[in-house]
Design a protein around this motif. Structure first.
Motif, short mmCIF file in Angstrom:
data_model
loop_
_atom_site.label_atom_id
_atom_site.label_comp_id
_atom_site.label_asym_id
_atom_site.label_seq_id
_atom_site.Cartn_x
_atom_site.Cartn_y
_atom_site.Cartn_z
N ASN A 102 36.26 40.30 35.90
CA ASN A 102 36.44 38.91 36.29
C ASN A 102 36.34 38.85 37.81
OD1 ASN A 102 37.81 36.48 37.25
ND2 ASN A 102 38.40 36.15 35.12
N GLU A 103 35.28 38.28 38.33
CA GLU A 103 35.02 38.34 39.77
C GLU A 103 36.04 37.56 40.58
OE1 GLU A 103 31.22 36.85 39.16
OE2 GLU A 103 30.25 38.80 38.92
N ASP A 107 44.75 39.11 48.35
CA ASP A 107 46.19 39.40 48.33
C ASP A 107 46.50 40.64 49.16
OD1 ASP A 107 48.95 39.08 47.26
OD2 ASP A 107 48.48 40.97 46.26
N ARG A 137 40.64 37.55 44.28
CA ARG A 137 42.04 37.22 44.58
C ARG A 137 42.83 38.48 44.92
NH1 ARG A 137 41.34 33.30 40.15
NH2 ARG A 137 41.36 31.20 41.06
N THR A 138 42.51 39.60 44.26
CA THR A 138 43.20 40.85 44.56
C THR A 138 42.92 41.30 45.98
OG1 THR A 138 43.19 41.58 42.25
CG2 THR A 138 43.40 43.29 43.93
N GLU A 192 39.20 37.16 39.77
CA GLU A 192 40.41 37.97 39.81
C GLU A 192 40.29 39.09 40.83
OE1 GLU A 192 41.56 39.37 35.98
OE2 GLU A 192 41.96 37.36 35.18
N GLU A 193 39.11 39.74 40.86
CA GLU A 193 38.90 40.78 41.87
C GLU A 193 39.01 40.20 43.27
OE1 GLU A 193 36.14 44.29 39.92
OE2 GLU A 193 35.29 42.97 41.44
#
Length: 276
Positions: free
Chosen positions: A237-238, A247, A243-244, A240-241
């Motif tokens: 999931n691009e 973060d 956002r990681t 999600e990556e």
């Protein structure tokens, strides 16, 4: 200007590592099969709309060996918002290098896994050929092997980029020989690292490694999607990556540096000017 609804990225953000695939272009005999499914410029524009970046670096995949035509043609559709990392060997002519340079090429990729078109014997000669152009080397290597190649990597006559945070497939905590080798490369002031492809490497210690890089060498980090994720049976999931990574960086000034100003410097983009 491209934006996601969440507006996660600053204007002018750049994805520094992606590939195009098209079955109409023959695969190289050296390439590892099977060939990934087609991934077109329209497919990638959808990725850009989803993530919110506006610039990109097209990287020649192993699929096509020394035949850079597809990546160059696809990049041309994006004009000045695209740069290209090609694969050429030491026999390339000066005229061909000049032609590639005019088409947005700015680096040569070395893929040191099965299927790569170039080997270690070509690294120094190619680096010497491209250094006068202001190009750099992009290296995809097993991070565990960094110590055995450190001397030759430190001695390259041009800047260089390490793909995928070094792609450590086993834990390499601070003080580990491979981790020390990575830090030695970065201490030269001429090596860069791509924050990309977390799914291709060991997750243990990855955040700590990234945070050390952010603390030590924030001016030589860039971000990438690795679209369309070759070698991963289940594409990530691009969002999600992304956002990681955000973060872990956790500072607006550093986000702008890593996603915008650093790639501008490394890939010779013009300074971004927001038209809105």
């Amino acid at each position: 200007m491209i934006r996601t609804e969440a507006q996660l990225l600053p204007a002018g953000a750049c994805d520094t590592h992606m590939h195009f695939y098209d079955h109409r272009f023959p695969g190289a005999a050296s390439a590892v099969k099977p060939t990934p499914p087609d991934f077109s410029t329209e497919d990638y524009r959808a990725t850009m709309r989803r993530l919110g970046h506006s610039r990109m670096v097209v990287v020649q995949p192993t699929t096509y060996g020394l035949d850079n035509r597809l990546q160059l043609a696809a990049a041309a559709e994006f004009g000045q918002d695209a740069r290209v990392v090609v694969v050429v060997d030491e026999t390339v002519t000066d005229a061909e290098l000049a032609r590639l340079d005019a088409q947005g090429a700015c680096a040569v990729r070395f893929f040191m896994w099965k299927g790569g078109a170039l080997g270690w014997d070509s690294l120094q000669p190619v680096a010497e050929r491209i250094a006068p152009l202001g190009w750099h080397i992009e290296l995809h290597i097993d991070g565990a092997t960094l110590p055995e190649h450190l001397e030759r990597l430190v001695g390259l006559p041009c800047p260089a980029v390490l793909d995928h945070v070094g792609r450590f497939r086993e834990p390499a905590p601070e003080g580990h020989p491979a981790a020390r080798a990575l830090e030695a490369l970065m201490d030269t002031g001429r090596w860069w690292v791509k924050l990309s492809a977390p799914g291709l490497q060991c997750s243990e210690g990855l955040r700590a490694r990234v945070e050390r890089l952010i603390e030590r060498t924030p001016d030589r980090l860039v971000w990438a999607t690795n679209c369309p994720h070759p070698g991963q049976l289940q594409p990530p999931n691009e969002l999600e990556e992304l956002r990681t990574w955000l973060d872990w960086i956790d500072d607006p000034a550093l986000v702008h540096k890593i996603f915008c100003s650093n790639p501008e410097q490394l890939y010779r983009f013009r300074q971004f000017e927001d038209a809105t």
